[in-house]
Motif scaffolding. Sequence first.
Motif, PDB file in Angstrom:
ATOM      1  N   ILE A 146       0.833  -1.208   0.000  1.00 33.83           N
ATOM      2  CA  ILE A 146       0.000   0.000   0.000  1.00 33.83           C
ATOM      3  C   ILE A 146       0.870   1.261   0.000  1.00 33.83           C
ATOM      4  O   ILE A 146       0.562   2.256  -0.656  1.00 33.83           O
ATOM      5  N   HIS A 147       1.962   1.234   0.762  1.00 36.46           N
ATOM      6  CA  HIS A 147       2.813   2.419   0.883  1.00 36.46           C
ATOM      7  C   HIS A 147       3.829   2.570  -0.250  1.00 36.46           C
ATOM      8  O   HIS A 147       4.414   3.642  -0.412  1.00 36.46           O
ATOM      9  N   ALA A 148       4.062   1.510  -1.017  1.00 33.72           N
ATOM     10  CA  ALA A 148       5.116   1.544  -2.031  1.00 33.72           C
ATOM     11  C   ALA A 148       4.960   2.657  -3.068  1.00 33.72           C
ATOM     12  O   ALA A 148       5.957   3.283  -3.446  1.00 33.72           O
ATOM     13  N   PRO A 149       3.745   2.978  -3.563  1.00 34.23           N
ATOM     14  CA  PRO A 149       3.637   4.059  -4.550  1.00 34.23           C
ATOM     15  C   PRO A 149       4.017   5.431  -4.016  1.00 34.23           C
ATOM     16  O   PRO A 149       4.357   6.326  -4.783  1.00 34.23           O
ATOM     17  N   VAL A 150       3.955   5.621  -2.704  1.00 32.88           N
ATOM     18  CA  VAL A 150       4.249   6.927  -2.118  1.00 32.88           C
ATOM     19  C   VAL A 150       5.667   6.992  -1.565  1.00 32.88           C
ATOM     20  O   VAL A 150       6.359   7.997  -1.722  1.00 32.88           O
ATOM     21  N   TYR A 151       6.117   5.916  -0.935  1.00 37.32           N
ATOM     22  CA  TYR A 151       7.396   5.950  -0.237  1.00 37.32           C
ATOM     23  C   TYR A 151       8.481   5.067  -0.871  1.00 37.32           C
ATOM     24  O   TYR A 151       9.601   5.031  -0.379  1.00 37.32           O
ATOM     25  N   GLY A 152       8.146   4.393  -1.937  1.00 39.60           N
ATOM     26  CA  GLY A 152       9.123   3.520  -2.572  1.00 39.60           C
ATOM     27  C   GLY A 152       9.035   2.109  -2.036  1.00 39.60           C
ATOM     28  O   GLY A 152       8.806   1.888  -0.844  1.00 39.60           O
ATOM     29  N   GLN A 153       9.235   1.161  -2.911  1.00 43.91           N
ATOM     30  CA  GLN A 153       9.040  -0.235  -2.561  1.00 43.91           C
ATOM     31  C   GLN A 153      10.039  -0.718  -1.511  1.00 43.91           C
ATOM     32  O   GLN A 153       9.667  -1.280  -0.478  1.00 43.91           O
ATOM     33  N   TYR A 154      11.306  -0.483  -1.750  1.00 44.37           N
ATOM     34  CA  TYR A 154      12.353  -1.039  -0.882  1.00 44.37           C
ATOM     35  C   TYR A 154      12.369  -0.370   0.494  1.00 44.37           C
ATOM     36  O   TYR A 154      12.376  -1.039   1.527  1.00 44.37           O
ATOM     37  N   LEU A 155      12.362   0.968   0.512  1.00 43.55           N
ATOM     38  CA  LEU A 155      12.469   1.685   1.780  1.00 43.55           C
ATOM     39  C   LEU A 155      11.224   1.476   2.644  1.00 43.55           C
ATOM     40  O   LEU A 155      11.324   1.339   3.869  1.00 43.55           O
TER      41      LEU A 155
ATOM     42  N   GLY B 281      15.244  12.112  -5.989  1.00 43.65           N
ATOM     43  CA  GLY B 281      15.441  12.546  -7.369  1.00 43.65           C
ATOM     44  C   GLY B 281      14.161  12.544  -8.185  1.00 43.65           C
ATOM     45  O   GLY B 281      13.856  13.529  -8.881  1.00 43.65           O
ATOM     46  N   VAL B 282      13.394  11.468  -8.100  1.00 41.36           N
ATOM     47  CA  VAL B 282      12.163  11.414  -8.887  1.00 41.36           C
ATOM     48  C   VAL B 282      11.126  12.384  -8.332  1.00 41.36           C
ATOM     49  O   VAL B 282      10.298  12.923  -9.086  1.00 41.36           O
ATOM     50  N   ARG B 283      11.160  12.645  -7.032  1.00 40.18           N
ATOM     51  CA  ARG B 283      10.268  13.658  -6.459  1.00 40.18           C
ATOM     52  C   ARG B 283      10.599  15.053  -6.995  1.00 40.18           C
ATOM     53  O   ARG B 283       9.715  15.877  -7.220  1.00 40.18           O
ATOM     54  N   ALA B 284      11.899  15.292  -7.176  1.00 39.78           N
ATOM     55  CA  ALA B 284      12.318  16.610  -7.669  1.00 39.78           C
ATOM     56  C   ALA B 284      11.941  16.807  -9.135  1.00 39.78           C
ATOM     57  O   ALA B 284      11.513  17.891  -9.548  1.00 39.78           O
ATOM     58  N   VAL B 285      12.061  15.736  -9.930  1.00 40.96           N
ATOM     59  CA  VAL B 285      11.772  15.836 -11.361  1.00 40.96           C
ATOM     60  C   VAL B 285      10.270  15.834 -11.628  1.00 40.96           C
ATOM     61  O   VAL B 285       9.772  16.563 -12.493  1.00 40.96           O
ATOM     62  N   PHE B 286       9.539  15.012 -10.879  1.00 40.09           N
ATOM     63  CA  PHE B 286       8.084  14.906 -11.070  1.00 40.09           C
ATOM     64  C   PHE B 286       7.379  15.192  -9.745  1.00 40.09           C
ATOM     65  O   PHE B 286       6.879  14.281  -9.075  1.00 40.09           O
ATOM     66  N   PRO B 287       7.316  16.456  -9.345  1.00 43.72           N
ATOM     67  CA  PRO B 287       6.809  16.774  -7.998  1.00 43.72           C
ATOM     68  C   PRO B 287       5.301  16.644  -7.839  1.00 43.72           C
ATOM     69  O   PRO B 287       4.800  16.638  -6.714  1.00 43.72           O
ATOM     70  N   THR B 288       4.550  16.532  -8.928  1.00 39.32           N
ATOM     71  CA  THR B 288       3.094  16.613  -8.814  1.00 39.32           C
ATOM     72  C   THR B 288       2.373  15.274  -8.893  1.00 39.32           C
ATOM     73  O   THR B 288       1.196  15.194  -8.532  1.00 39.32           O
ATOM     74  N   ILE B 289       3.031  14.215  -9.327  1.00 38.48           N
ATOM     75  CA  ILE B 289       2.272  12.998  -9.625  1.00 38.48           C
ATOM     76  C   ILE B 289       2.202  12.026  -8.451  1.00 38.48           C
ATOM     77  O   ILE B 289       1.437  11.068  -8.491  1.00 38.48           O
ATOM     78  N   TRP B 290       2.967  12.268  -7.378  1.00 37.24           N
ATOM     79  CA  TRP B 290       3.045  11.248  -6.326  1.00 37.24           C
ATOM     80  C   TRP B 290       1.851  11.237  -5.391  1.00 37.24           C
ATOM     81  O   TRP B 290       1.539  10.219  -4.778  1.00 37.24           O
ATOM     82  N   SER B 291       1.161  12.374  -5.288  1.00 36.75           N
ATOM     83  CA  SER B 291      -0.058  12.386  -4.482  1.00 36.75           C
ATOM     84  C   SER B 291      -1.286  12.107  -5.337  1.00 36.75           C
ATOM     85  O   SER B 291      -2.389  11.994  -4.835  1.00 36.75           O
ATOM     86  N   ASP B 292      -1.066  11.982  -6.640  1.00 37.03           N
ATOM     87  CA  ASP B 292      -2.173  11.747  -7.566  1.00 37.03           C
ATOM     88  C   ASP B 292      -2.337  10.244  -7.740  1.00 37.03           C
ATOM     89  O   ASP B 292      -2.018   9.676  -8.767  1.00 37.03           O
ATOM     90  N   LEU B 293      -2.825   9.605  -6.686  1.00 34.02           N
ATOM     91  CA  LEU B 293      -2.893   8.147  -6.680  1.00 34.02           C
ATOM     92  C   LEU B 293      -4.168   7.660  -7.351  1.00 34.02           C
ATOM     93  O   LEU B 293      -5.239   7.673  -6.774  1.00 34.02           O
ATOM     94  N   TYR B 294      -4.034   7.284  -8.557  1.00 34.74           N
ATOM     95  CA  TYR B 294      -5.045   6.546  -9.300  1.00 34.74           C
ATOM     96  C   TYR B 294      -6.474   6.956  -8.962  1.00 34.74           C
ATOM     97  O   TYR B 294      -7.229   6.221  -8.372  1.00 34.74           O
TER      98      TYR B 294
END
Length: 518
Positions: free
Chosen positions: A29-38, A505-518
């Motif tokens: 559940i958390h992987a799309p927001v915080y990353g799979q491994y971490l 890095g990906v947060r810096a390049v694409f700052p708007t899509i991470w809270s836009d969860l499906y």
Amino acid sequence: MSNQRPLPLPSAILLQFAVSQSTLALQHIHAPVYGQYLAKESISTISLSLCLLFWAIGLLTHKNSFRLPYSIAGLMIAGTPLVSHLLRDYSATWGPVHGPVIASIPYFIAYSGLTYLAANESTTYALLYFTTFVIFRMIPVHLPIPTCSIFRLCSTVIALFPFLAKAGTLPKKRADRTVAKLVNRILYMLILAMCISSNVLMRRFEVNQCKMDTLKPNVLAHAESTTGYISVIETDSAYGKLRLLRCDHSILGGSYLEYGMDSIYGAFYMMDFVRFVERPQVVETSDLSALQIGLGIGVSAKTLIDSGVKVDVVELDPIVSKYAKEFFELPEPRLTYLDDGRKYLDNLNKTEYYDFILHDVFTGGLVPGQLFTVDALKIIKSSLKTDGVLAINFVGIVGDQATNTVISTIKTIFPNVLCFYENLAADQNEIQNLVFFATSFNSNIKFNYKQHDKNLPKGTYRAVLDEFKSQDGSLPYHVNVRPISDQFNPLKTHQVDSAYSHWKGVRAVFPTIWSDLY
């Protein structure tokens, strides 16, 4: 102990199974927001600590102490996806290490309470519960159903656990057994009805990842699959619309819609440059063959296919392969194997040897270590023609332990190795794509571009090729370390820093899509 009838011992396995499955689902559940491994590492560490702590407390305290009702624990677990969704906007502040833990506090309260209840039941019950915990942790069992269905199922089982645990226990007196069987059957029917109604109600109010059939306008497709939540997203940039293929918190690739689906990542084109390597025997392009391990959106596979090379693809995730063809104009490869890359290599029938092998398996913030061992590279070497060329895309930080390990391992198997940076002018302390070229034939690696120059793609491809030509391919500064093998493989732990750098890095390049969860 109270006058209540003790729970049957087998029910400890049922409870631990429900708890362990919901813990695994929490990581997804958390992987799309915080990353799979971490996210996985943070949740795994906290859950282990809480289990040991509250198991010990429950075992050592007096019976009949305060007990968290199972129904409340089930409700708290059921609400985990909603809590994750509501707190997603704070993820940039909390970061990928603390964020999953903070967003999981309600779940951890329920988890701690359930562990305490199990340990407080009886010494024998506590030991069976803990033994089952160890087994499920060492050998994770993943239910073959969507993550949100796991939450619905496990939360229902936990909420109804006292009924499920005792429903099958019959009285000792024969006279009472007929009535008991009837009551048990009625209970089972009621529990089944409650499970179904619970699933229907929870599905109505689910959010983000759980709503597979509801897409926002900028989300073209979405599915939960083998490697995580896969989605095709369109977003704006300084160069117009971008189309991205996303897996959890990683971008597997992207294209500029207004520039002929040109790749936004130049490093993927660099792997195509294997065909420029001078080889002892000149082969017609139509007779060349390549194996791509790890597909992404298929940038290098597409350019090779378009040039006439016969390309076979090994991709673990069937949805990635499907979306690459549907949304990113990947031509149909000669063969597509939907399999784990290492498993495929281990079972590879040496009836054909490839001119080129392209190795690009980064996702979830790190690379799978089993595909970088000397054992894996030996198989790759044996699958190449004697003058074949291997290209490896490794995402890492120059000079760190993970990069040193990868370089040392490649050099152990291949005598000739060059390395090219995606951006030579970039800060060497930041994560970036490093593309290695490796051969086994007795000559230094040289490139000949003239015979291909007329038919090469334009745009980003040409720009990347010009940058590529300006580099001499010298290996980055590194310290020779012990190569990794199937028996010795600390590569995952070496990638913690690069996984965190990748997340930022990906947060810096694409700052708007991470809270836009499906």
